[in-house]
Design an enzyme around this catalytic site. Structure first.
Site, PDB file in Angstrom:
ATOM      1  CG  HIS A  71      -1.805  -1.163   1.334  1.00 30.80           C
ATOM      2  ND1 HIS A  71      -1.351  -2.426   1.626  1.00 30.80           N
ATOM      3  CD2 HIS A  71      -3.141  -1.278   1.177  1.00 30.80           C
ATOM      4  CE1 HIS A  71      -2.379  -3.255   1.632  1.00 30.80           C
ATOM      5  NE2 HIS A  71      -3.477  -2.598   1.371  1.00 30.80           N
TER       6      HIS A  71
ATOM      7  CG  HIS B 208      -6.124   1.311  -0.318  1.00 28.53           C
ATOM      8  ND1 HIS B 208      -6.017   1.711   0.987  1.00 28.53           N
ATOM      9  CD2 HIS B 208      -6.387  -0.018  -0.294  1.00 28.53           C
ATOM     10  CE1 HIS B 208      -6.214   0.666   1.771  1.00 28.53           C
ATOM     11  NE2 HIS B 208      -6.446  -0.393   1.021  1.00 28.53           N
TER      12      HIS B 208
ATOM     13  CD  GLU C  99     -19.198  -7.529  25.339  1.00 28.40           C
ATOM     14  OE1 GLU C  99     -19.383  -6.770  24.357  1.00 28.40           O
ATOM     15  OE2 GLU C  99     -20.063  -7.705  26.219  1.00 28.40           O
TER      16      GLU C  99
ATOM     17  CG  HIS D 270     -27.415 -14.679  27.153  1.00 25.50           C
ATOM     18  ND1 HIS D 270     -28.127 -14.092  26.137  1.00 25.50           N
ATOM     19  CD2 HIS D 270     -27.048 -13.673  27.998  1.00 25.50           C
ATOM     20  CE1 HIS D 270     -28.208 -12.792  26.365  1.00 25.50           C
ATOM     21  NE2 HIS D 270     -27.558 -12.511  27.493  1.00 25.50           N
TER      22      HIS D 270
HETATM   23  C1  TPP Z   1     -10.943  -5.385  10.051  1.00 26.95           C
HETATM   24  C2  TPP Z   1     -10.429  -5.184   8.671  1.00 26.95           C
HETATM   25  N1  TPP Z   1     -11.294  -5.210   7.656  1.00 26.95           N
HETATM   26  C3  TPP Z   1     -10.847  -5.081   6.387  1.00 26.95           C
HETATM   27  C4  TPP Z   1      -9.525  -4.902   6.129  1.00 26.95           C
HETATM   28  C5  TPP Z   1      -9.020  -4.822   4.697  1.00 26.95           C
HETATM   29  N2  TPP Z   1      -8.594  -3.452   4.418  1.00 26.95           N
HETATM   30  C6  TPP Z   1      -7.297  -3.113   4.495  1.00 26.95           C
HETATM   31  S1  TPP Z   1      -7.080  -1.487   4.169  1.00 26.95           S
HETATM   32  C7  TPP Z   1      -8.725  -1.277   3.886  1.00 26.95           C
HETATM   33  C8  TPP Z   1      -9.281   0.068   3.501  1.00 26.95           C
HETATM   34  C9  TPP Z   1      -8.751   1.049   4.321  1.00 26.95           C
HETATM   35  O1  TPP Z   1      -9.004   2.355   3.904  1.00 26.95           O
HETATM   36  P1  TPP Z   1      -8.383   3.440   4.810  1.00 26.95           P
HETATM   37  O2  TPP Z   1      -8.470   2.946   6.194  1.00 26.95           O
HETATM   38  O3  TPP Z   1      -9.018   4.711   4.504  1.00 26.95           O
HETATM   39  O4  TPP Z   1      -6.863   3.447   4.447  1.00 26.95           O
HETATM   40  P2  TPP Z   1      -6.211   4.272   3.228  1.00 26.95           P
HETATM   41  O5  TPP Z   1      -7.022   3.981   2.016  1.00 26.95           O
HETATM   42  O6  TPP Z   1      -6.270   5.678   3.614  1.00 26.95           O
HETATM   43  O7  TPP Z   1      -4.832   3.732   3.136  1.00 26.95           O
HETATM   44  C10 TPP Z   1      -9.421  -2.436   4.062  1.00 26.95           C
HETATM   45  C11 TPP Z   1     -10.884  -2.550   3.905  1.00 26.95           C
HETATM   46  C12 TPP Z   1      -8.670  -4.874   7.233  1.00 26.95           C
HETATM   47  N3  TPP Z   1      -7.360  -4.727   7.093  1.00 26.95           N
HETATM   48  N4  TPP Z   1      -9.146  -4.991   8.481  1.00 26.95           N
END
Ligand code: TPP
Length: 684
Positions: free
Chosen positions: A36, A271, A420, A481
């Site tokens: 990224h 990204h 939690e 539960h």
């Molecule tokens: C819990 C979780 N869900 C999905 C992902 C997959 N994922 C990695 S980065 C991303 C998008 C993130 O966008 P953003 O947080 O705005 O980061 P940027 O594009 O600015 O680098 C996703 C969905 C992850 N790493 N963790």
């Protein structure tokens, strides 16, 4: 080298450093052909200001106890962190960055705790790092309250986290932020990288939170930086956060993902994939960088950023002097400090753990857990813990201690509220700060915490989970539960030790195992209902739990049959043993509280408990049985749950779902028949 993106108040050297961070990150991703680049390109100025002007850390000693903590919650932007670690002089050579995302590299796809010097926590699952940072901030406040003596301060570090749009969308960050605001953790600063882009495209497709209002509602100090490239504005906000005394600070930084890439800036294309060779060149041209140079660190930038090492040495030396003076005056506290930082336990920490007398009526294992935990807490002052609003059910109260609150940061009872997910992430941050911690909820809600438990396992953090109400014996509350699949599913998690003790004494030993552990998190599955405390003069010692499974009650001579059970079902196995004896069937009862510990034993021990020639086997567990085949084999039988539970008094449920002595005996007969028929056929 000219920089055509000079900003007001930014010197050419600053700009050179920022662009070095950017291009290193870009090159790492491009060479790996995965990763990224966008967020590092946008955030480089923020990282530069933080590491160059704000944070106190010591690259020569990444574990210096009073260092500021940095959490990259947006773990996918790991190239940014590796660039900073390398440039500021951590033991992370450029060759590791050049092998970004390759097998064995210290620069894996997402930052990993225990692998890369300077990485404070494993991040990647969005939101988790944000919650970890709250745990770290709680830890700092607690350590400060416990160890600082008036103006003599050996603890005064700050915690910084970079959070992305994704972090902010995830529920866990909401929970953690709400608690941080409530606790007035003014030592905590989150930098929100607001770039309006996430993986699928513009965040506007699914996200229109008014983040500033939300955080103000959580009692945070909210600041805004209109342009991430404005180093002065970034610095001013970070300094303002340092002087805030009442609230955690959120700095909303408006940035451009993929900054400087002519075709990918502000697009999700920046990204999650390399820019591509041509686009890398174009971006480098924009930065005024030689477009064919790769992994270039201009000497001036390298020297400037590398000064962090000497700065860190000096900070640490000053702190060492302070520490020595303090330690001389406070030898008892100093011994505690050293134990915490060395991951050790005080002498005699387990002395008061009770031995429970035999009692046919017995006590619930959650009750025994409370007693064992309190006995440990008395001798381990840095054992902290609490529950997600179920203290009276989970029995997690540390007697005679205060709650950790804004007015009493020395309190040891953690009040997570009904959060939690937040609790899971916060516990990890606390454990990564050296404290011993536990958190409680109903076993069924461990699902809410699962992502954090998984990270504790990956990070080898010895967090303890007090999961009570561990089966359909929850009773009247019904299937919502009643955990059914949780015990087995937690067993599947590598490095987590799931322990389901059978009685009070096994529970006490389970706590010993949990606290002795330095590398494994431990989940205790505990009963709500009373279970008999076994007569250990008749049966073998509960210390057998340490080996995961042990022969609790043997039969005269060679067994015909093995009965293995966990938790509240062990008593059924013992009663069945007696019934079968009356039918001249010799059954051995094995208490099997922890698969993971059993698997750590050598083959000889395993064979001594489960002799392979005895194929008639029954496993009994009031949970989903899938998996017990591993120990009962194909001819064995499993008395278990096949679907969700129901709402009724628990004794009726046990009857209804077949957790009765009669049913166990019936299954024992069936497995014996199977085995004997098989043997007859073999002889034919
Ligand atoms: C819990 C979780 N869900 C999905 C992902 C997959 N994922 C990695 S980065 C991303 C998008 C993130 O966008 P953003 O947080 O705005 O980061 P940027 O594009 O600015 O680098 C996703 C969905 C992850 N790493 N963790």
């Amino acid at each position: 080298m000219s920089a055509n993106v000079q900003q007001l108040g930014t010197t050419a050297l600053d700009q050179l450093c920022v662009n070095t961070i950017r291009t290193l990150s870009i090159d790492a991703v491009q060479k790996a052909n995965s990763g990224h680049p966008g967020a590092p390109m946008g955030l480089a100025p923020v990282a530069y200001v933080l590491w160059d002007r704000i944070m106190r850390y010591s690259p020569a000693d990444p574990r210096w106890p009073n260092r500021d903590r940095f959490v990259l919650s947006a773990g996918h932007a790991s190239a940014l962190l590796y660039s900073m670690l390398h440039l500021t002089g951590y033991d992370l050579p450029l060759s590791e960055i050049e092998r970004f995302r390759q097998l064995g590299s210290k620069c894996p796809g997402h930052p990993e705790y225990n692998l890369t010097p300077g990485v404070e926590t494993t991040t990647g699952p969005l939101g988790q790092g944000a919650a970890n940072s709250v745990g770290m901030a709680i830890a700092e406040r607690w350590l400060a309250a416990h160890f600082n003596q008036g103006e003599e301060k050996i603890v005064d570090y700050r915690v910084y986290a970079i959070c992305s749009d994704g972090d902010m969308m995830e529920g866990i960050s909401h929970e953690a932020a709400a608690l941080a605001g409530h606790l007035k953790l003014s030592n905590l600063t989150w930098i929100y990288d607001s770039n309006h882009i996430s993986l699928d495209g513009p965040t506007s497709m699914a996200y229109s939170d008014d983040v500033a209002s939300r955080f103000k509602g959580y009692h945070w100090n909210v600041l805004t930086v209109e342009d991430a490239n404005d180093l002065e504005a970034v610095e001013t906000s970070l300094r303002a956060a340092q002087t805030e005394r009442e609230r955690p600070t959120l700095i909303i930084v408006h940035s451009h993902i993929g900054y400087g890439s002519p075709n990918k800036q502000d697009k999700s294309a920046a990204h999650g994939e390399p820019l591509g060779v041509d686009e890398v060149k174009a971006a480098k041209r924009f930065y005024g960088w030689p477009e064919d140079a790769q992994f270039l660190i201009p000497q001036e930038a390298g020297e400037h950023l590398g000064k962090a090492r000497e700065r860190g040495r000096q900070w640490q030396a000053e702190w060492n002097t302070r520490y020595q003076d303090w330690a001389k005056k406070n030898p008892e506290l100093a011994a505690q400090w050293d134990a915490i930082m060395g991951g050790k336990l005080p002498e005699g920490w387990d002395k008061d753990i009770p031995v429970f007398p035999a009692d046919a009526k017995g006590i619930a294992t959650r009750e025994a857990s409370n007693k064992a935990m309190n006995a440990i807490a008395k001798r381990v002052p840095w054992l902290l813990g609490g529950s997600a609003d179920l203290e009276s059910s989970n029995k997690t109260k540390i007697d005679g201690e205060k709650s950790f609150e804004a007015e009493s940061y020395g309190g040891r009872i953690l009040r997570f509220g009904v959060r939690e997910m937040g609790m899971g992430g916060i516990l990890n941050g606390l454990a990564a700060s050296g404290l011993r911690v536990f958190g409680g909820t109903f076993l069924v809600f461990s699902d809410y915490m699962r992502a954090a438990i998984r990270l504790a396992s990956i990070m080898e953090l010895p967090v303890s989970y007090v999961f009570t109400h561990d089966s359909i014996a929850v009773g009247e509350d019904g299937p919502t539960h009643e955990p059914v699949e949780q015990v087995m599913s937690l067993r599947l998690m590598p490095d987590l030790r799931l322990i389901r003790p059978a009685d009070a004494n096994e529970t006490a030993v389970a706590w010993k195992v949990a606290i002795e552990s330095r590398k494994h998190p431990t989940a205790l599955a505990l009963t709500r209902q009373v279970v008999p405390t076994f007569d250990r003069s008749k049966y073998s010692s509960a210390e057998g739990l340490r080996r995961g499974a042990y022969v609790l009650s043997n039969c005269e001579g060679e067994p015909d049959l093995l009965l293995m059970a966990t938790g509240s079902e062990v008593q059924l196995a013992l009663a069945a043993q007696e019934k079968l004896a009356a039918e001249h069937i010799r059954a051995r009862v094995i208490s099997f509280p922890c698969w993971d510990l059993f698997e750590e034993q050598d083959e000889e021990y395993k064979e001594s408990v489960l002799p392979s020639e005895i194929r008639a086997r029954v496993a009994i567990e009031a949970g989903i049985g899938t998996g017990w085949e591993r120990y009962v084999g194909l001819e064995g039988r499993i008395v278990s749950q096949h679907g969700f539970g129901a709402s009724a008094p628990y004794k009726d449920l046990f009857q209804h779902f077949g957790f009765t002595v009669e049913n166990v005996v019936e299954h024992a007969r069936q497995t014996l028949m199977m085995v004997y028929e098989g043997e007859d056929q073999e002889q034919d």
